[in-house]
Motif scaffolding. Structure first.
Motif, PDB file in Angstrom:
ATOM      1  N   SER A   1     -28.422  20.903 120.975  1.00 63.06           N
ATOM      2  CA  SER A   1     -27.934  19.682 120.333  1.00 63.06           C
ATOM      3  C   SER A   1     -28.658  19.421 119.016  1.00 63.06           C
ATOM      4  CB  SER A   1     -28.139  18.484 121.267  1.00 63.06           C
ATOM      5  OG  SER A   1     -29.516  18.241 121.472  1.00 63.06           O
ATOM      6  N   ALA A   2     -28.058  18.557 118.201  1.00 63.82           N
ATOM      7  CA  ALA A   2     -28.663  18.181 116.925  1.00 63.82           C
ATOM      8  C   ALA A   2     -29.998  17.477 117.137  1.00 63.82           C
ATOM      9  CB  ALA A   2     -27.703  17.287 116.144  1.00 63.82           C
ATOM     10  N   GLU A   3     -30.101  16.679 118.205  1.00 64.07           N
ATOM     11  CA  GLU A   3     -31.348  15.985 118.503  1.00 64.07           C
ATOM     12  C   GLU A   3     -32.459  16.967 118.858  1.00 64.07           C
ATOM     13  OE1 GLU A   3     -33.969  12.765 119.051  1.00 64.07           O
ATOM     14  OE2 GLU A   3     -32.069  13.012 117.973  1.00 64.07           O
ATOM     15  N   ALA A   4     -32.106  18.012 119.622  1.00 67.17           N
ATOM     16  CA  ALA A   4     -33.095  19.041 119.968  1.00 67.17           C
ATOM     17  C   ALA A   4     -33.578  19.760 118.721  1.00 67.17           C
ATOM     18  CB  ALA A   4     -32.492  20.032 120.960  1.00 67.17           C
ATOM     19  N   LEU A   5     -32.684  20.045 117.780  1.00 70.33           N
ATOM     20  CA  LEU A   5     -33.074  20.687 116.530  1.00 70.33           C
ATOM     21  C   LEU A   5     -34.028  19.796 115.744  1.00 70.33           C
ATOM     22  CD1 LEU A   5     -32.821  22.957 114.453  1.00 70.33           C
ATOM     23  CD2 LEU A   5     -30.760  21.840 113.573  1.00 70.33           C
ATOM     24  N   ARG A   6     -33.751  18.497 115.735  1.00 74.36           N
ATOM     25  CA  ARG A   6     -34.637  17.567 115.030  1.00 74.36           C
ATOM     26  C   ARG A   6     -36.038  17.558 115.642  1.00 74.36           C
ATOM     27  NH1 ARG A   6     -36.809  12.725 115.532  1.00 74.36           N
ATOM     28  NH2 ARG A   6     -35.917  12.428 117.625  1.00 74.36           N
ATOM     29  N   ILE A   7     -36.095  17.512 116.974  1.00 74.78           N
ATOM     30  CA  ILE A   7     -37.397  17.496 117.648  1.00 74.78           C
ATOM     31  C   ILE A   7     -38.128  18.820 117.433  1.00 74.78           C
ATOM     32  CG2 ILE A   7     -38.535  17.339 119.896  1.00 74.78           C
ATOM     33  CD1 ILE A   7     -36.250  15.493 120.782  1.00 74.78           C
ATOM     34  N   ASN A   8     -37.386  19.925 117.476  1.00 73.26           N
ATOM     35  CA  ASN A   8     -38.000  21.234 117.245  1.00 73.26           C
ATOM     36  C   ASN A   8     -38.641  21.321 115.870  1.00 73.26           C
ATOM     37  OD1 ASN A   8     -38.038  23.169 119.355  1.00 73.26           O
ATOM     38  ND2 ASN A   8     -35.803  23.328 119.289  1.00 73.26           N
ATOM     39  N   GLN A   9     -37.996  20.738 114.865  1.00 73.47           N
ATOM     40  CA  GLN A   9     -38.543  20.790 113.510  1.00 73.47           C
ATOM     41  C   GLN A   9     -39.843  20.007 113.396  1.00 73.47           C
ATOM     42  OE1 GLN A   9     -34.970  19.433 111.421  1.00 73.47           O
ATOM     43  NE2 GLN A   9     -34.692  21.482 110.549  1.00 73.47           N
ATOM     44  N   ILE A  10     -40.043  19.038 114.282  1.00 73.54           N
ATOM     45  CA  ILE A  10     -41.297  18.278 114.307  1.00 73.54           C
ATOM     46  C   ILE A  10     -42.352  18.999 115.141  1.00 73.54           C
ATOM     47  CG2 ILE A  10     -42.374  16.104 114.991  1.00 73.54           C
ATOM     48  CD1 ILE A  10     -39.635  14.772 114.626  1.00 73.54           C
TER      49      ILE A  10
ATOM     50  N   TYR B   1     -39.263  33.509 120.366  1.00 74.85           N
ATOM     51  CA  TYR B   1     -38.726  32.450 121.219  1.00 74.85           C
ATOM     52  C   TYR B   1     -38.444  31.188 120.413  1.00 74.85           C
ATOM     53  CZ  TYR B   1     -38.502  28.734 124.683  1.00 74.85           C
ATOM     54  OH  TYR B   1     -38.100  27.645 125.414  1.00 74.85           O
ATOM     55  N   LEU B   2     -39.352  30.861 119.490  1.00 70.70           N
ATOM     56  CA  LEU B   2     -39.140  29.691 118.649  1.00 70.70           C
ATOM     57  C   LEU B   2     -37.877  29.859 117.802  1.00 70.70           C
ATOM     58  CD1 LEU B   2     -42.815  29.107 117.403  1.00 70.70           C
ATOM     59  CD2 LEU B   2     -41.640  27.956 119.292  1.00 70.70           C
ATOM     60  N   PHE B   3     -37.664  31.079 117.293  1.00 67.00           N
ATOM     61  CA  PHE B   3     -36.494  31.359 116.461  1.00 67.00           C
ATOM     62  C   PHE B   3     -35.198  31.203 117.251  1.00 67.00           C
ATOM     63  CE2 PHE B   3     -33.382  34.708 115.361  1.00 67.00           C
ATOM     64  CZ  PHE B   3     -32.952  34.222 114.134  1.00 67.00           C
ATOM     65  N   THR B   4     -35.132  31.811 118.432  1.00 64.92           N
ATOM     66  CA  THR B   4     -33.898  31.737 119.217  1.00 64.92           C
ATOM     67  C   THR B   4     -33.642  30.311 119.717  1.00 64.92           C
ATOM     68  OG1 THR B   4     -35.109  32.430 121.213  1.00 64.92           O
ATOM     69  CG2 THR B   4     -33.984  34.142 119.939  1.00 64.92           C
ATOM     70  N   SER B   5     -34.715  29.570 119.959  1.00 71.39           N
ATOM     71  CA  SER B   5     -34.558  28.181 120.391  1.00 71.39           C
ATOM     72  C   SER B   5     -33.986  27.325 119.266  1.00 71.39           C
ATOM     73  CB  SER B   5     -35.901  27.622 120.858  1.00 71.39           C
ATOM     74  OG  SER B   5     -35.797  26.251 121.198  1.00 71.39           O
ATOM     75  N   ALA B   6     -34.523  27.502 118.040  1.00 72.52           N
ATOM     76  CA  ALA B   6     -34.089  26.693 116.907  1.00 72.52           C
ATOM     77  C   ALA B   6     -32.731  27.143 116.358  1.00 72.52           C
ATOM     78  CB  ALA B   6     -35.136  26.737 115.801  1.00 72.52           C
ATOM     79  N   ARG B   7     -32.493  28.451 116.297  1.00 71.36           N
ATOM     80  CA  ARG B   7     -31.247  28.963 115.722  1.00 71.36           C
ATOM     81  C   ARG B   7     -30.080  28.900 116.711  1.00 71.36           C
ATOM     82  NH1 ARG B   7     -29.595  29.473 111.002  1.00 71.36           N
ATOM     83  NH2 ARG B   7     -30.874  31.169 110.189  1.00 71.36           N
ATOM     84  N   LEU B   8     -30.331  29.311 117.968  1.00 70.25           N
ATOM     85  CA  LEU B   8     -29.249  29.458 118.935  1.00 70.25           C
ATOM     86  C   LEU B   8     -29.290  28.441 120.068  1.00 70.25           C
ATOM     87  CD1 LEU B   8     -29.472  33.364 119.187  1.00 70.25           C
ATOM     88  CD2 LEU B   8     -27.899  32.028 117.774  1.00 70.25           C
TER      89      LEU B   8
ATOM     90  N   ALA C   1     -42.774  28.615 109.916  1.00 75.57           N
ATOM     91  CA  ALA C   1     -42.859  27.157 109.908  1.00 75.57           C
ATOM     92  C   ALA C   1     -42.358  26.563 108.592  1.00 75.57           C
ATOM     93  CB  ALA C   1     -44.304  26.718 110.160  1.00 75.57           C
ATOM     94  N   HIS C   2     -42.505  27.310 107.493  1.00 76.13           N
ATOM     95  CA  HIS C   2     -42.074  26.802 106.193  1.00 76.13           C
ATOM     96  C   HIS C   2     -40.632  27.181 105.844  1.00 76.13           C
ATOM     97  CE1 HIS C   2     -46.412  26.183 105.760  1.00 76.13           C
ATOM     98  NE2 HIS C   2     -46.144  25.398 104.737  1.00 76.13           N
ATOM     99  N   TYR C   3     -40.133  28.234 106.510  1.00 74.71           N
ATOM    100  CA  TYR C   3     -38.764  28.682 106.211  1.00 74.71           C
ATOM    101  C   TYR C   3     -38.030  28.971 107.520  1.00 74.71           C
ATOM    102  CZ  TYR C   3     -41.062  29.462 101.725  1.00 74.71           C
ATOM    103  OH  TYR C   3     -41.789  29.310 100.577  1.00 74.71           O
ATOM    104  N   MET C   4     -37.900  27.950 108.342  1.00 77.51           N
ATOM    105  CA  MET C   4     -37.288  28.098 109.658  1.00 77.51           C
ATOM    106  C   MET C   4     -35.835  27.639 109.622  1.00 77.51           C
ATOM    107  SD  MET C   4     -39.101  24.904 111.700  1.00 77.51           S
ATOM    108  CE  MET C   4     -37.983  25.010 113.102  1.00 77.51           C
ATOM    109  N   PRO C   5     -35.053  27.934 110.676  1.00 78.89           N
ATOM    110  CA  PRO C   5     -33.680  27.448 110.730  1.00 78.89           C
ATOM    111  C   PRO C   5     -33.663  25.929 110.535  1.00 78.89           C
ATOM    112  CG  PRO C   5     -34.073  29.004 112.479  1.00 78.89           C
ATOM    113  CD  PRO C   5     -35.397  28.737 111.841  1.00 78.89           C
TER     114      PRO C   5
END
Length: 469
Positions: A63-72, A285-292, A413-417
């Motif tokens: 979800s969009a909310e999960a992406l927001r939390i992941n970015q934090i 794992y962080l990449f697949t969580s944030a991207r997919l 961290a500086h250039y993530m999805p």
């Protein structure tokens, strides 16, 4: 009687391989779960986000909310994982300078026992600490025993030296490949079982099962025969500074038949490969969580299939390219690296889940390179110097996880999805290309000179007997 004379060929597959498989089962059953634990504790305790929002990362991760939390959360998580890598790499790298040559004289089993015992203690502590709702920084305390007793790097050093002791040049590449296959089998079982146990019973149970697995490995390693016979334990000679002096002389002193440039190029190849492996592990794992939006379960299924494909590709590729077609190790390694670089390029341009599975097919032969390079390195040194050369290689390799993790997590961290494509994967491609260039040079050098017969570097106190084929 020379111990190598009583170790029949089938037994050579049942010495260091089974406990290593148990250990990697423990590591894989808990690796993604540990990262998830760090993410959850960072969200809940460090950043003070409420439990309902933190659970979105598990219950609705795309979800969009999960992406927001992941970015934090993920930048903080990356820093904690970097600190973990620092703990695991600094002291073991110092130990590796001493223990390789020390094991040439006093035996391989002390290295193996020490490494397995340290990791056992780490999982025992994690099974206790994970039951408490504490800051993620306290979880790093569990990795102190692993670091103090050498950890995985010392285990790999001892295992490679052990295999070198009981094999000859013709079969060594296959046995080193089989060691990697055993590692992958352990990884496979762990990634298949781990998510189910985690979903049903939680963090502590996962770490408890890892503890039991490591305890069995510790007991098993006590039962294998020693390949180096010594009249005393040598415990007081571990930190003898002359060991480091002899190690450096072994690797840099010019002597007939000893190709120093070949040795250092092999070490450089292993160095680049470890940077890639450790860097990818720190962010995958962080990449697949944030991207997919993948959860622990979805990521573990992918890793499990990846391991199966890797085992199949390594065994089939080694038999076909090296044994059947007769390609030299360096050429087989180049084929492997081309396959691996193609898979990483797919990572960079991934936006659908099936793209990750496409990368598996492209990278089917990616696991062949490291055992092939180790085989070249083992043939380039006399049996008396095996521990010294692999000590230097392990010293460099052990320092790299911290450097690699820092570099990859910083870029990620500086250039993530949602940035597309994700630049960090191109860094891996650059390292692969550099390794391929070095291997081409190694092959040209091997064609010009014979490295099988090397003059050992004798030292004043080299009066002990080596047991090797």
């Amino acid at each position: 009687m020379d111990i190598t004379q009583v170790i029949t060929k089938y037994r050579r597959y049942l010495l260091v391989q089974p406990p290593m498989m148990l250990l990697l089962f423990a590591l894989s059953i808990s690796a993604t779960v540990f990262t998830d634990l760090i993410v959850h504790r960072t969200c809940l305790v460090t950043l003070g986000i409420n439990e309902t929002e933190c659970l979105i990362l598990h219950n609705n991760s795309s979800s969009a909310e999960a992406l927001r939390i992941n970015q934090i959360v993920q930048p903080y998580t990356s820093f904690i994982l970097t600190s973990k890598s620092f703990i695991e790499s600094t002291w073991p790298s110092c130990l590796s300078l001493f223990l390789g040559q020390w094991s040439d004289k006093y035996g391989r089993k002390p290295l193996l026992i020490s490494g397995y015992l340290g990791i056992f203690l780490t999982y025992f502590l994690l099974s206790v600490l994970s039951a408490w709702n504490i800051s993620p920084w306290y979880l790093l305390i569990a990795y102190i025993p692993t670091a103090f007793l050498g950890g995985l790097s010392i285990l790999m050093l001892g295992s490679i030296c052990y295999i070198t002791d009981i094999t000859d040049n013709d079969e060594r590449g296959w046995h080193l490949a089989w060691l990697d296959a055993s590692i992958n089998f352990g990884l496979l079982f762990g990634f298949l079982i781990g998510p189910k146990i985690f979903e049903m019973y939680g963090y502590s149970t996962v770490f408890s099962i890892a503890t039991v697995s490591c305890s069995i490995a510790v007991l098993y390693i006590f039962l294998i025969p020693e390949t180096i016979q010594s009249s005393n334990s040598g415990i007081y000679n571990i930190f003898d500074l002359t060991i480091v002096k002899n190690l450096i002389n072994t690797c840099i002193k010019k002597r007939e038949g000893f190709d120093r440039l070949l040795i250092w190029n092999c070490i450089a190849c292993l160095t680049f490969l470890l940077i890639i492996i450790e860097g990818n592990l720190s962010i995958e794992y962080l990449f697949t969580s944030a991207r997919l939006g993948w959860t622990v379960k979805e990521f573990s299924i992918y890793i499990s299939i990846n391991i199966v494909v890797g085992i199949f590709g390594m065994i089939l590729g080694t038999k076909f390219f090296h044994n059947y077609l007769g390609f030299p190790e360096a050429i087989v390694a180049v084929i492997s690296l081309i396959s691996a670089a193609g898979a990483i390029l797919v990572y960079a341009f991934t936006w659908k889940s099936w793209h990750m599975y496409l990368s598996l097919m492209i990278g089917i032969f990616s696991e062949m390179c490291r055992p092939m390079i180790r085989a070249i390195l083992s043939k380039a040194v006399p049996s008396q110097d095996t521990g010294k050369v692999f000590s230097l290689a392990t010293f460099i390799e052990t320092l790299l996880p911290f450097v690699a993790t820092s570099l990859y997590t910083y870029l990620y961290a500086h250039y993530m999805p949602p940035l597309y494509p994700v630049p960090v994967w191109f860094l891996s491609v650059v390292f692969y290309i550099m390794t391929i260039i070095i291997l081409i040079y190694i092959q040209k050098r091997l064609v010009k000179s014979e490295v099988s017969h090397v003059s050992p570097l004798l030292e004043p106190n080299d009066s002990f007997t080596y047991n090797s084929l």
